[in-house]
Design a protein around this motif. Structure first.
Motif, PDB file in Angstrom:
ATOM      1  N   ALA A 105      76.696  67.475  48.789  1.00  0.00           N
ATOM      2  CA  ALA A 105      75.660  66.732  49.506  1.00  0.00           C
ATOM      3  C   ALA A 105      75.786  65.274  49.085  1.00  0.00           C
ATOM      4  O   ALA A 105      76.392  64.970  48.065  1.00  0.00           O
ATOM      5  N   VAL A 106      75.207  64.374  49.865  1.00  0.00           N
ATOM      6  CA  VAL A 106      75.252  62.959  49.504  1.00  0.00           C
ATOM      7  C   VAL A 106      74.477  62.765  48.204  1.00  0.00           C
ATOM      8  O   VAL A 106      73.317  63.146  48.110  1.00  0.00           O
ATOM      9  N   PRO A 107      75.124  62.188  47.169  1.00  0.00           N
ATOM     10  CA  PRO A 107      74.429  61.970  45.902  1.00  0.00           C
ATOM     11  C   PRO A 107      73.297  60.954  46.062  1.00  0.00           C
ATOM     12  O   PRO A 107      73.366  60.067  46.903  1.00  0.00           O
ATOM     13  N   ARG A 108      72.272  61.083  45.234  1.00  0.00           N
ATOM     14  CA  ARG A 108      71.128  60.172  45.271  1.00  0.00           C
ATOM     15  C   ARG A 108      71.213  59.178  44.125  1.00  0.00           C
ATOM     16  O   ARG A 108      71.776  59.478  43.068  1.00  0.00           O
ATOM     17  N   ILE A 109      70.619  58.010  44.319  1.00  0.00           N
ATOM     18  CA  ILE A 109      70.604  56.982  43.276  1.00  0.00           C
ATOM     19  C   ILE A 109      69.941  57.549  42.021  1.00  0.00           C
ATOM     20  O   ILE A 109      68.900  58.185  42.101  1.00  0.00           O
ATOM     21  N   GLY A 110      70.593  57.335  40.876  1.00  0.00           N
ATOM     22  CA  GLY A 110      70.100  57.837  39.595  1.00  0.00           C
ATOM     23  C   GLY A 110      70.611  59.219  39.241  1.00  0.00           C
ATOM     24  O   GLY A 110      70.511  59.641  38.093  1.00  0.00           O
ATOM     25  N   GLU A 111      71.187  59.909  40.216  1.00  0.00           N
ATOM     26  CA  GLU A 111      71.691  61.263  39.977  1.00  0.00           C
ATOM     27  C   GLU A 111      72.954  61.209  39.123  1.00  0.00           C
ATOM     28  O   GLU A 111      73.770  60.309  39.244  1.00  0.00           O
ATOM     29  N   SER A 112      73.106  62.186  38.253  1.00  0.00           N
ATOM     30  CA  SER A 112      74.282  62.309  37.407  1.00  0.00           C
ATOM     31  C   SER A 112      75.348  63.094  38.168  1.00  0.00           C
ATOM     32  O   SER A 112      75.059  64.137  38.743  1.00  0.00           O
ATOM     33  N   VAL A 113      76.570  62.581  38.198  1.00  0.00           N
ATOM     34  CA  VAL A 113      77.666  63.267  38.889  1.00  0.00           C
ATOM     35  C   VAL A 113      78.884  63.316  37.979  1.00  0.00           C
ATOM     36  O   VAL A 113      78.995  62.565  37.021  1.00  0.00           O
ATOM     37  N   SER A 114      79.801  64.203  38.293  1.00  0.00           N
ATOM     38  CA  SER A 114      81.045  64.282  37.541  1.00  0.00           C
ATOM     39  C   SER A 114      82.205  64.287  38.510  1.00  0.00           C
ATOM     40  O   SER A 114      82.096  64.749  39.634  1.00  0.00           O
TER      41      SER A 114
END
Length: 67
Positions: A23-32
């Protein structure tokens, strides 16, 4: 399952990579990123208008800095 192809930059680097997200990541979300253990956070998400790019219409800027 549907996926979203996004253009990704890390820490305002000129290197751009195409990455597939669930899904489209959100601002502040942690991703790898695949094969990387660095903790990255989404600092900006830009939706480009239709036809502006032939590949990805969403640009995601990531940072390794604390938000």
């Amino acid at each position: 399952m549907m996926t979203i192809q996004c253009r990704v930059t890390i820490d305002e680097n000129q290197f751009i990579e195409d990455v597939t997200f669930q899904a489209v990541p959100r601002i502040g979300e942690s991703v790898s990123m695949a094969g990387d253990t660095t903790s990255l956070r989404v600092s900006r998400v830009v939706h480009l208008p239709e036809g502006a790019s032939q590949e990805a219409l969403i640009v995601v800027e990531l940072t390794s800095k604390i938000l």
